[in-house]
Scaffold this active site. Sequence first.
Site, short mmCIF file in Angstrom:
data_model
loop_
_atom_site.label_atom_id
_atom_site.label_comp_id
_atom_site.label_asym_id
_atom_site.label_seq_id
_atom_site.Cartn_x
_atom_site.Cartn_y
_atom_site.Cartn_z
N ASP A 194 1.39 0.26 -2.38
CA ASP A 194 2.20 0.55 -1.19
C ASP A 194 3.15 -0.63 -1.01
O ASP A 194 3.20 -1.53 -1.86
CB ASP A 194 1.31 0.78 0.06
CG ASP A 194 1.95 1.78 1.01
OD1 ASP A 194 3.05 1.50 1.49
OD2 ASP A 194 1.34 2.83 1.26
N HIS A 230 7.37 3.78 -0.04
CA HIS A 230 6.11 3.02 0.03
C HIS A 230 5.90 2.21 -1.26
O HIS A 230 4.78 2.12 -1.78
CB HIS A 230 4.91 3.96 0.24
CG HIS A 230 4.81 4.48 1.65
ND1 HIS A 230 4.25 3.77 2.67
CD2 HIS A 230 5.25 5.64 2.19
CE1 HIS A 230 4.31 4.47 3.80
NE2 HIS A 230 4.94 5.61 3.53
N GLU A 250 6.96 10.08 3.55
CA GLU A 250 7.85 9.23 4.33
C GLU A 250 8.95 8.57 3.48
O GLU A 250 9.15 7.36 3.55
CB GLU A 250 7.03 8.15 5.05
CG GLU A 250 6.01 8.75 6.00
CD GLU A 250 5.11 7.72 6.68
OE1 GLU A 250 5.00 7.77 7.91
OE2 GLU A 250 4.52 6.88 5.96
#
Length: 549
Positions: free
Chosen positions: A215, A284, A342
Amino acid sequence: MKKLLFTLLLLAATATFAQRADYRIIPLPGSIETDTPQCFTLRSGMGISFDATNPEIARNAAFLQQWVQELTGLQLALTPDDPKAAIRLSLSLDASTKTKKTKRAKKGLQPEELTPQQQEAYAITVTASGIQLQARQPVGLFRAAQTLRKALPVTDGAAGGIELPFVKLADQPRFDYRGTHLDCSRHFFTVDFIQRYLDVLAMHGCNQFHWHLTDNDGWRFEVKALPDLAEKGQWRDQSPLRRAGLWDGTPYGGRYTQEECRELVRYAAERYINIIPEIDIPAHIASALKVYPDLRCPVQGEWGVDQVLCAGNPKTLPLLKTIFGELCDVFPSRYIHIGGDECPKGGWRKCPKCQAKIQELSLQDDGHHAPENQLQTWMNRQIGQFLAERGRDIIGWDEILEGGLTDGGLVMSWRGVKGGIEAARQHHRVIMTPTDNCYFDYYQLRDHDRQPPAIGYYLPLTRVYAFEPLEGIPEEEQQYILGAQANLWTEFVAYPQHVFYMLLPRLDALSEVQWCRPDQKDFEDFRTRLSRLQRTYDRLGINYCHDIE
Ligand code: ACM
Ligand code: ZN
């Protein structure tokens, strides 16, 4: 003095008289028939029998021996191929249920056509001659041994033996996919701790561990062809102390070597858990973009979450194939998670390379999907195809639906169940993990001051327990819902005991969602069973949240 005498007498009594097992465990078995008051008494020195030619069954017998000893102090012997042993493990489930076998034969079904859940089925029969654990596959014997373990009383004084009421117990899971996730990027957890975590998952009948390995905040997977990726990508300069914007000023890192990952794959497999590794793309991923800055599209803001991998740079796909290639070498999992959540599209909208790629692929707004969303789908397809050639299927967070779903891809529905319902409508396989029921990084009590700091929100035990993964899914599409999963993100969870505090007892509740038929569920009854299981946690030193809301 009188009180002391009384206590001593009580202790002597508990040490001498047998204590009783209780089969109403978590998750609750499918059927428990106990229609006589008789019991079989298990004592130290008795044996556990198994087929000595099958090392997998021998291993399960050894697990059971260890668990009985830990919880009761009884020392059982491993006595292979002994028909007179007190506990007998065998792959004889169909042999003793002849009627069902005949029915299957009449329907023309072969053993290999059993559903995955039927392959995990088991039965426990307790009679005057002892305790029989039967299954079709060794995994079923593991499940049976876990059930017997959880049925045992936790005691130090089993000198009088443990009484097991006569029973006919039959069980199998409801869902094929029963997952739990752990974010090891925001905080790094040792191999030793992950083994403890897997033990707890196995105790709850989980069969999938979703391992979030990368991440923005740290790259944890060693890629041998790209040594800098983990060596440099694992580090961040400091970590936030609280939500209020305080930072600790201390560099933080940690990564898993491929040998460590392989060891965990082996450890998990012995507990019938598959490890699904996740490399989150194309967002990410700031930890990798720090190492390969030329693969970063123009940055939108100062937070890592706005950074995105350039889809138009010709070096991007070869790099991803190197990473996913080594990931496949290490993890045998049929499913590989490619993240996809996202992804801010601002960087792609501004980036000349990404825009040139959109032109080259003739991606146009079709009224449903913006060109940048289609670009993400294009990238997913490239990786999906690369993985398909290696016999793997991709899983992505539900954002992967936004540019049109990649063939064969599984959807992990986290922003509610909408994405899952839509994916099932399109006949794609789905794992349900909605924030409202499955996000174990949320607070579990209303009063924040009674808990360590968490990311926010509120997910009490009762709401986990009430979750029904098939709600809103038409009957003919229910087959696409493989199961459910808990997600444990660790922005605010830095230590092992805190991980277990967030996990338990919410995983206890989710395990009944994953394992039991909906008509078996009853929260008050679950609470009673939970307090018994918590004695096992106390004995094993596993932390949990003591309060229930
Ligand atoms: C997610 O929680 N971002 C999948
Ligand atoms: Zn770009």
